[in-house]
Write an enzyme that holds these catalytic residues in place. Structure first.
Site, PDB file in Angstrom:
ATOM      1  N   PHE A 120       0.400  -0.999   0.148  1.00  0.00           N
ATOM      2  CA  PHE A 120      -0.186  -0.128  -0.035  1.00  0.00           C
ATOM      3  C   PHE A 120       0.648   1.745   0.448  1.00  0.00           C
ATOM      4  CE2 PHE A 120      -3.742   1.476   1.202  1.00  0.00           C
ATOM      5  CZ  PHE A 120      -5.074   0.189   0.543  1.00  0.00           C
ATOM      6  N   GLN A 236      -8.068  14.509   4.350  1.00  0.00           N
ATOM      7  CA  GLN A 236      -7.180  13.887   2.855  1.00  0.00           C
ATOM      8  C   GLN A 236      -8.152  13.678   1.681  1.00  0.00           C
ATOM      9  OE1 GLN A 236      -6.319   9.379   3.096  1.00  0.00           O
ATOM     10  NE2 GLN A 236      -4.516  10.134   2.797  1.00  0.00           N
ATOM     11  N   HIS A 238      -8.830  11.774  -1.390  1.00  0.00           N
ATOM     12  CA  HIS A 238      -7.905  10.671  -1.422  1.00  0.00           C
ATOM     13  C   HIS A 238      -8.004  10.541  -3.137  1.00  0.00           C
ATOM     14  CE1 HIS A 238      -7.646   5.602  -3.023  1.00  0.00           C
ATOM     15  NE2 HIS A 238      -8.445   5.916  -1.462  1.00  0.00           N
ATOM     16  N   LEU A 252     -15.571   5.641  -3.023  1.00  0.00           N
ATOM     17  CA  LEU A 252     -14.164   4.897  -3.581  1.00  0.00           C
ATOM     18  C   LEU A 252     -13.438   4.220  -4.092  1.00  0.00           C
ATOM     19  CD1 LEU A 252     -11.489   5.546  -1.847  1.00  0.00           C
ATOM     20  CD2 LEU A 252     -12.505   4.007  -0.391  1.00  0.00           C
ATOM     21  N   GLU A 255      -7.115   1.783  -3.217  1.00  0.00           N
ATOM     22  CA  GLU A 255      -6.262   1.648  -3.292  1.00  0.00           C
ATOM     23  C   GLU A 255      -5.326   0.545  -3.755  1.00  0.00           C
ATOM     24  OE1 GLU A 255      -3.723   4.627  -0.753  1.00  0.00           O
ATOM     25  OE2 GLU A 255      -2.165   3.669  -0.967  1.00  0.00           O
ATOM     26  N   ARG A 311      -0.726   9.267  -0.587  1.00  0.00           N
ATOM     27  CA  ARG A 311      -2.146   9.932  -1.670  1.00  0.00           C
ATOM     28  C   ARG A 311      -2.376  11.105  -1.620  1.00  0.00           C
ATOM     29  NH1 ARG A 311      -6.565   6.305   2.338  1.00  0.00           N
ATOM     30  NH2 ARG A 311      -5.587   4.847   1.651  1.00  0.00           N
ATOM     31  N   HIS A 382     -11.546  12.417   2.044  1.00  0.00           N
ATOM     32  CA  HIS A 382     -11.579  10.670   2.221  1.00  0.00           C
ATOM     33  C   HIS A 382     -11.952  11.282   3.801  1.00  0.00           C
ATOM     34  CE1 HIS A 382     -11.884   6.781   1.990  1.00  0.00           C
ATOM     35  NE2 HIS A 382     -10.282   6.154   2.384  1.00  0.00           N
ATOM     36  N   ARG A 417      -2.730  10.877   6.655  1.00  0.00           N
ATOM     37  CA  ARG A 417      -2.488   9.265   6.619  1.00  0.00           C
ATOM     38  C   ARG A 417      -2.317   8.684   5.657  1.00  0.00           C
ATOM     39  NH1 ARG A 417      -6.251   5.140   6.490  1.00  0.00           N
ATOM     40  NH2 ARG A 417      -8.355   6.810   4.899  1.00  0.00           N
TER      41      ARG A 417
END
Lengths: 608, 248
Positions: A120, A236, A238, A252, A255, A311, A382, A417
């Site tokens: 990730f 954030q 995304h 969403l 990822e 991100r 996000h 994050r």
């Protein structure tokens, strides 16, 4: 005023991963626990988490360990993180994953039968325990099915409206005032300690991956109770949300697609992520497409492809391509997983197995078969890195007896994050918050709930009915707020635009004071929207004011008028707190606590 | 797309009626989008449950033109809009208001089923070893999003109202996930036979047909459970062995 009363040692507000884990822990410590959830049990936003939970178990790559995870988290957060929380998180996440397995979770497996971990963004090694692309569902269902046998009293479809306190803002909490959705009846939960686990603020923006519940309730409740909010500017975006059709814009796209080898291309077919790689990630990023592919297929000597950078960075690169006119037909870019058929046999079956929800989501909502053609994706609101300021050891806020865990709390993630760190955040800090809330409840006898406070809260809650259909339409105010936040406090920010947003927010506050709803109190979504509005306006203002007070670009905040990081701004967090009896919102710069030497050394070693 | 007319069931347990609403259905819109639009345009107090709007939470279950479906995953261009589109609440549960029903019974049934009880860990660090192929079938059941559409369409609940004696497809899937979990040591077959009333199911497979997660409820969960119940309680050889088996 009529209301039903309950008494518990610990009251947990919110029943996602953090709330459930906190309730389980407090109950195990011998406390009577009330768990208040805005929706039905098991429907909280955790259910939507897809990719996995980060924990340095080293099942797939034995070079991993808590120190690497800690350093990755700090680097991702641009060192504004609460380092103690980042340390506890990295150390305890593996135990929390194993605990979920002991409670019945069924993670995907490695060949030797252990829990499988995937790559990730921002994580140096494959670290995310997962179940296909529905890890959040697995987590919440496991906690739910375990939790219902622990003697916790669950209150479904009830909303917390006001925190009750001994003597006004800043004093110890004594209980919660709220209402049930079904009949609109008022309820008062008296308690010795309260844990907020209400999630984020995504509904303040027009394009978001968040569900309707994410109206900043916990942040606003805490703020009105006199608690500090921290890092609210860091929201954030995304990088990959759906962009078409319009009605699903923002949903969403995990990822995990990129973790499994998905690549980003612009309309010319160019893999633009190779064009801009930040200096502090250069020596950990693949130099060409071939090396990137080797990384996602498990070659330990390869570096990650640039699609798996953090991100904030990926979102900005996508934004840049779209603005430069190199985007896809519906204003996004292309995310291609189908291309792996050039590399592996049975690619179609592999994609369906690894990304089943994504396959169905695109098939059903957009008529796109992701095993054959690329998806169109673009940034979506996000996650809130900021939230209630808590003590790293105990998760207690600056208000005595009030705790916070999960997305509603700030600190762990700093300015940005890493994917996968939220699910582990929920269980690590849910447990810690539950443990310390129980301790607090045992050490402090119950306090009296003031009838005047309850009456005052009830009066405010009912105000929209007095105006009825003549008042302002709550849906329209919410809509206007979302539009101004999206346009002016979004992924690229400037002082002028944010000043405009602040003006808009003040006007919307005035309109919200006049909000009205027809009908009665029974399951009336108009009324619920009207009540949630106050919370949304509060967090929107906090985000905007904090963002204005950080004249730099760092992590999730990108200021077009200050495009670089500033040394001065690396030294403080921003706190939002009420002054003048709540009439005014003030932002304060809080110097960072110097990091412990041993942790500093870890960061230096890992940077090599 | 031209404006679409909806006939939405309004009311509470005392009385209900269909009311008509017309709204524009834009490109790619789903039924839930239309319901939201109707709420903000003309019926702010229209009650409906929803959360994720992405088919992951199972909150927005309803009957659309008589078909049990998730409103968030039903595209307008999939349904016939030449006639008014009917939206009704689930029929197997008591109505609260408009499209919202009281599904709390499901939560009580689940709580009554014996929880997961793992065997001792396989490794000294407290972890277990399981092969992917051994967890595949359990993972299928664990995809369930608890939308209760299977409960809604099951005639044992919907038409015969056997709620107190019959757990319903959702809870057979839940039980199957526990019974087939490689680590589980608990025995729930007695519960399934007696309190769960699994014998009432006559495998018409309606539940499988409506499952938005495509879980093969009947074939993979209910039938194997039925077989286990039969083996346990009706097989003469097993009964004979049991007479000599030490009590658990």
């Amino acid at each position: 005023m009529q209301y039903q009363t309950y008494e518990h040692d610990v009251i947990v507000i919110g029943a996602g991963g953090a709330g459930l884990r906190a309730a389980i822990e407090a109950s195990a410590a011998g406390c009577s626990v009330a768990l208040i959830c805005k929706s039905l049990l098991g429907k909280a936003h955790t259910v939507m988490a897809e990719g996995g939970m980060a924990a340095a178990m080293a099942n797939v790559d034995d070079r991993d360990g808590w120190k690497v995870h800690f350093a990755d988290t700090m680097r991702g957060g641009q060192y504004l993180n609460n380092w103690r929380m980042a340390e506890l998180h990295a150390q305890q996440a593996p135990d929390r994953v194993k605990e979920l397995e002991a409670w019945g979770a069924v993670f995907d497996r490695t060949k030797d039968g252990r829990i499988l971990q995937r790559n990730f963004g921002g994580h140096r090694y494959p670290r995310l325990a997962h179940v296909g692309d529905r890890t959040g569902l697995e987590m919440i269902r496991t906690l739910q099915d375990h939790g219902i046998h622990q003697g916790i009293e669950v209150f479904m479809e009830m909303t917390a409206h006001t925190l009750l306190q001994e003597s006004g803002p800043g004093s110890r909490v004594t209980g919660v005032f709220g209402y049930d959705r079904e009949l609109g009846r008022f309820r008062v939960w008296k308690g010795k300690a309260i844990v907020l686990a209400t999630g984020g603020i995504g509904r303040a923006f027009a394009v978001t991956s968040n569900s309707w519940e994410y109206t900043g309730d916990g942040q606003a409740l805490a703020y009105r109770a006199g608690a500090d909010l921290l890092d609210m500017e860091f929201v954030q975006f995304h990088p990959t949300g759906m962009v078409w059709p319009p009605s699903v814009k923002g949903i969403l796209v995990t990822e995990g697609v990129r973790g499994e080898g998905g690549v980003l291309r612009n309309k010319d077919g160019h893999r633009f992520m190779f064009d801009d790689i930040p200096d502090n990630y250069k020596n950990q990023t693949a130099k060409d497409e071939e090396e990137g592919w080797r990384y996602v297929t498990g070659d330990k000597n390869a570096n990650r492809p640039p699609e798996l950078l953090t991100r904030d960075h990926v979102a900005r690169c996508i934004n840049r391509e779209v603005k430069a006119g190199r985007g896809s037909p519906h204003g996004g870019v292309f995310l291609d997983i189908a291309w792996i058929k050039e590399k592996i046999p049975n690619a179609e079956a592999h994609i369906k197995k690894k990304l089943p929800s994504m396959y169905h989501q695109f098939m059903q909502l957009a008529n796109v078969d992701i095993t054959k053609v690329p998806m169109e994706v673009g940034p979506t609101t996000h996650y809130a890195m900021g939230g209630v300021r808590v003590d790293g050891e105990t998760q207690m806020s600056t208000v005595p007896g009030l705790f916070a865990a999960g997305e509603v709390a700030a600190g762990l993630h700093g300015a940005n994050r890493l994917g996968g760190n939220s699910l582990s955040d929920l269980v690590v800090f849910g447990k810690i918050a539950g443990e310390h809330a129980a301790k607090y409840a045992k050490a402090n006898p119950a306090s009296r709930v003031s009838d005047e406070q309850v009456d005052e809260a009830a009066r405010r809650a009912l105000a929209p009915f007095e105006k009825g259909a003549r008042g302002e339409n709550p849906y329209l105010i919410q809509h206007d707020l979302q539009e101004t936040m999206q346009a002016n406090v979004g992924i690229v920010r400037t002082e002028n635009e944010m000043a405009r947003a602040l003006e808009d927010i003040q006007k919307l506050k005035a309109r919200a004071a006049n909000v009205g709803v027809p009908g009665n109190r029974e399951y009336n979504p108009g009324w619920h929207t009207a009540i949630d509005l106050a919370n949304l306006l509060c967090v929107a203002e906090a985000v905007t004011r904090s963002a204005l007070d950080r004249p730099e670009s760092r992590g999730a905040q990108f200021r077009e008028d200050y495009p670089n990081k500033s040394e001065e701004c690396s030294k403080f967090n921003i706190i939002t707190r009420p002054v003048n009896g709540g009439a005014e919102m003030r932002v304060v710069r809080q110097p960072l606590t110097p990091i412990r030497d041993d942790l500093k050394k870890i960061i230096e070693e890992q940077a090599k | 797309m031209p404006p679409v007319t909806f006939r939405i069931s309004r009311g509470d347990k005392t009385s209900t009626e269909f009311r008509e609403y017309t709204t524009e259905a834009g490109e790619g819109m789903v039924v839930l989008d239309c319901v939201h639009q109707i709420q903000s345009e003309s019926a702010p107090d229209l009650a409906c449950r929803w959360n994720c709007k992405a088919g992951k939470c199972g909150s927005c279950s309803a009957e659309i033109n008589g078909q049990p479906r998730l409103m968030c995953m039903t595209r307008m261009d999939m349904i016939d809009t030449s006639q008014p589109v009917t939206i009704e609440p689930l029929k197997s549960f008591p109505l609260i208001r408009d499209l919202v029903t009281d599904v709390s019974w499901n939560y009580r049934v689940k709580k009554s089923i014996k929880p997961f009880k793992p065997r001792k860990p396989d490794a000294p660090d407290g972890t277990w070893r399981m092969q992917q192929k051994d967890v595949d079938r359990v993972q299928e059941f664990r995809k369930c999003i608890e939308c209760f559409l299977c409960q809604d369409v099951c005639h044992v609940l919907r038409d015969h109202h056997k709620h107190p004696e019959f757990a319903g497809p959702r809870h057979f899937v839940y039980t199957a996930a526990l019974e087939m979990h490689p680590l589980d040591t608990e025995d729930r077959l007695g519960q399934m036979k007696h309190e769960g009333g699994i014998g009432y199911c006559n495998i018409t497979k309606c539940c499988t047909k409506v499952c938005p997660e495509h879980i093969t409820i009947t074939d993979n969960a209910i039938i194997p459970l039925k077989e286990r119940v039969v083996d346990e309680f009706y097989d003469p050889l097993t009964r004979l062995f049991r007479m000599f088996k030490p009590k658990k």
